[in-house]
Write an enzyme that holds these catalytic residues in place. Structure first.
Site, PDB file in Angstrom:
ATOM      1  N   GLY A  98     -13.074  -8.622 -47.605  1.00 46.23           N
ATOM      2  CA  GLY A  98     -12.070  -9.547 -47.108  1.00 46.23           C
ATOM      3  C   GLY A  98     -12.368  -9.924 -45.669  1.00 46.23           C
ATOM      4  O   GLY A  98     -12.993  -9.151 -44.936  1.00 46.23           O
ATOM      5  N   HIS A 110      -4.127  -6.153 -46.649  1.00 42.99           N
ATOM      6  CA  HIS A 110      -4.891  -5.944 -45.413  1.00 42.99           C
ATOM      7  C   HIS A 110      -5.158  -7.294 -44.732  1.00 42.99           C
ATOM      8  O   HIS A 110      -4.934  -7.444 -43.525  1.00 42.99           O
ATOM      9  CB  HIS A 110      -6.207  -5.227 -45.738  1.00 42.99           C
TER      10      HIS A 110
END
Length: 190
Positions: A45, A148
């Site tokens: 990510g 996150h």
């Protein structure tokens, strides 16, 4: 193009991203550059703040992970790999289940891993690259990655979940990152 990665303690990491209002070729190029950057640094990510941009934009690709993920689109199970990479553009999240502890790393904190409480599942509203809204529900590792990156878009870092005592225990590691002494892992090239 590989973008410059922003490391802890750069102030941009604490900025809430501005909404994206232009779904144009520049956005598509930026998303492609972020995907290349994420792959180069071996991440799953990457948020815009991590490449120095104050935007509500993140990219995610958990297809190479051995950790279990689930995805529901329109209430029906979907193959996670078929929907990777995933783009979070102006996302909103709803947390749907109890929490569990996730051991996480972050590209902006090279070498650091900490335990973070995360919801087991999240419902997501986001937009595609054409500006069309779409909705899905994620579980497992995909849910963790989404939470996150969503935190990054709000200016929140995974170390913010630590107690004062836990932060004290990693103080030297954080100082190394600030001094530029942490080693970033990069993709092997042929």
């Amino acid at each position: 193009m590989i973008l410059k990665l922003v490391l802890y303690d750069n102030p941009i990491l604490r900025k809430k991203g501005m909404p994206i209002d232009s779904f144009d070729d520049r956005l598509k190029r930026l998303v492609q550059d972020m995907l290349e950057t994420m792959a180069y640094y071996k991440g799953v990510g990457l948020a815009a703040q991590q490449v120095g941009l104050n935007l509500q934009l993140a990219v995610i690709d958990v297809s190479g992970s051995k950790l279990s993920s689930s995805l529901l689109i329109g209430g029906k199970p979907a193959m996670v790999e078929e929907h990777m990479p995933l783009f979070l553009i102006n996302p909103t999240l709803s947390y749907t289940q109890s929490k569990e502890i996730s051991n996480e790393g972050c590209l902006s904190f090279p070498g650091l891993r900490i335990d973070v409480p995360r919801s087991k599942r999240v419902k997501v509203k986001t937009f595609d690259l054409e500006g069309r809204p779409w909705y899905f529900e994620a579980g497992g590792f995909l849910s963790v990655a989404i939470q996150h990156e969503f935190d990054h878009l709000q200016g929140k870092l995974f170390i913010d979940y630590l107690s004062a005592e836990q932060k004290k225990a990693i103080k030297e590691e954080l100082e190394k990152i600030k001094r530029g002494e942490a080693i970033l892992s990069v993709k092997e090239t042929d």
